[in-house]
Design an enzyme around this catalytic site. Structure first.
Site, PDB file in Angstrom:
ATOM      1  N   ASP A 156       0.966  -1.170   0.169  1.00 31.76           N
ATOM      2  CA  ASP A 156      -0.117  -0.172   0.019  1.00 31.76           C
ATOM      3  C   ASP A 156       0.582   1.187   0.069  1.00 31.76           C
ATOM      4  OD1 ASP A 156      -2.336   1.429   0.234  1.00 31.76           O
ATOM      5  OD2 ASP A 156      -1.895   2.003   2.330  1.00 31.76           O
TER       6      ASP A 156
ATOM      7  N   GLU B 204      -2.189  -1.392  -5.776  1.00 33.50           N
ATOM      8  CA  GLU B 204      -3.504  -0.777  -5.999  1.00 33.50           C
ATOM      9  C   GLU B 204      -3.363  -0.245  -7.570  1.00 33.50           C
ATOM     10  OE1 GLU B 204      -5.346   2.029  -2.656  1.00 33.50           O
ATOM     11  OE2 GLU B 204      -3.062   2.174  -2.777  1.00 33.50           O
TER      12      GLU B 204
ATOM     13  N   ASP C  66      -2.408   1.574   7.332  1.00 32.86           N
ATOM     14  CA  ASP C  66      -1.915   1.299   5.956  1.00 32.86           C
ATOM     15  C   ASP C  66      -1.396  -0.407   6.099  1.00 32.86           C
ATOM     16  OD1 ASP C  66      -1.906   3.832   5.228  1.00 32.86           O
ATOM     17  OD2 ASP C  66      -0.101   4.279   6.026  1.00 32.86           O
TER      18      ASP C  66
END
Ligand SMILES: [Zn+2]
Length: 372
Positions: A186, A270, A348
């Site tokens: 992330d 992502e 996170d």
């Protein structure tokens, strides 16, 4: 064997007269760019005509025969026209999407800083430790590492008063031995990234220092009188500071991506191209340029090594729990606390786990046989 494209960058050491010739070639390329742009503008304003690349490229031979263009290599001239074409296509695409359009602009000589030879051997060739460039001659090159694979295109670039060459190379992929470990990542605001095992990768220490240095150089340049020699020197120092940060960042990105690819068979991130979905995403766009170049490096290394790099939907990765419960947070809330399953962890860290879970879900779906 699968193939891939990678880029090598080398420093060039042209002699003084060669620097003059190189600058001259850039100036000619810039003149061609602006003339081509002008022609398209005029055609559009006068007769609503849209001139395409081929129409312009067909005039090249005549223009060169008449001695009106001193850019030595023909294919390099075509490449300049292709850049104009690309600028217009991007412009029309923006118009179509109803975005802020920004009509293609004329380029100043100081900003036009590269020429591309679209096919290696045509106007450019490596000869032992020299690079032969049409219109310039044999230029000294520092080949600090060997070029592996087949050179396709060559770009010569001026960066803050220094000269570089970029080789885009096609080479066979080199798969690493299979690895069943997987990791989610992330990208963050405060730290560089958090992994799904909880490891935090900090932004390197030079980052802040470099930013401060950059601001000082910026101030210095803007205080000096326009057009003065002192200003020109300050601007060059500013450009060097920018280049230095770019290099440091690239180096950092290379190391992190190399480490990930060497150690994990499946890497989940992502998909930052899917914009405007998650609320927290907007803040991350501050670092967009940085993330894009990191993901690029990660992508080609993963491809080379035969690793799975999976991009998952980034929507609400920070707003849900691994159990599926919704856990709304504002950007400043750094801690995840789930009222359903009781999970309590760094925000996170949880996001990285969700990213990994989504990726694994995707691969299981992709691999499982279709029902009936
Ligand atoms: Zn939960």
């Amino acid at each position: 064997m699968a193939e891939q494209r990678i880029t090598y960058k080398y420093r060039l050491y042209p002699s003084r007269p060669q620097v003059g010739l190189l600058n001259g070639q850039l100036a000619e390329a810039c003149r061609l760019y602006n003339a081509s742009l002008q022609e398209r503008r005029d055609a559009w304003c006068i007769s609503r005509e849209n001139i395409n690349y081929y129409a312009q490229a067909n005039q090249l031979k005549e223009i060169r025969a008449a001695g009106d263009l001193n850019l030595a290599n023909f294919s390099a001239c075509q490449d300049v026209l292709r850049r104009v074409d690309k600028a217009f296509k991007a412009f029309f695409a923006r118009v179509k999407r109803k975005q802020k359009a920004g009509y293609p602009r004329f380029k100043s000589y100081t900003r036009f800083d590269s020429i591309t030879f679209p096919s290696y051997g045509d106007g450019c060739k490596l000869i032992v430790s020299k690079l032969r460039l049409q219109g310039v001659g044999l230029v000294k090159i520092k080949l600090h590492r060997a070029v592996e694979g087949k050179i396709k295109t060559v770009t010569v670039k001026r960066e803050a008063g220094r000269w570089y060459v970029f080789f885009s190379v096609e080479c066979e992929t080199k798969p690493l031995p299979a690895n069943s470990e997987s990791m989610g990542l992330d990208v963050g605001l405060l730290s560089f990234a958090t992994l799904s095992d909880g490891t935090e990768i900090e932004n390197p220490r030079w980052y802040r220092e470099a930013q401060a240095k950059l601001r000082r150089a910026q101030r210095k340049a803007s205080r000096r009188k326009k057009g003065s020699n002192r200003r020109r020197k300050a601007v060059q120092l500013l450009q060097r500071a920018h280049a230095h940060i770019r290099n440091q960042r690239a180096d950092f990105h290379h190391k992190i991506s190399r480490w990930l690819v060497n150690n994990y068979g499946l890497i989940a991130v992502e998909d930052l191209n899917v914009k405007g979905l998650a609320s927290g995403m907007l803040a991350k766009s501050v670092n967009d340029v940085g993330w894009a170049s990191f993901f690029n490096k990660l992508a080609y290394k993963a491809e080379d090594a035969g690793r799975a790099l999976i991009k998952v939907n980034p929507s609400s990765t920070s707003q849900t729990c691994t159990c599926g419960a919704s856990t709304p947070k504002t950007l400043s809330q750094r801690w995840h606390q789930c009222s359903e399953c009781g999970l309590s962890a760094n925000r996170d860290h949880v996001s990285a786990q969700i990213i990994l879970n989504r990726a694994v879900g995707l691969t299981v779906l992709a691999l499982s046989p279709m029902a009936d």
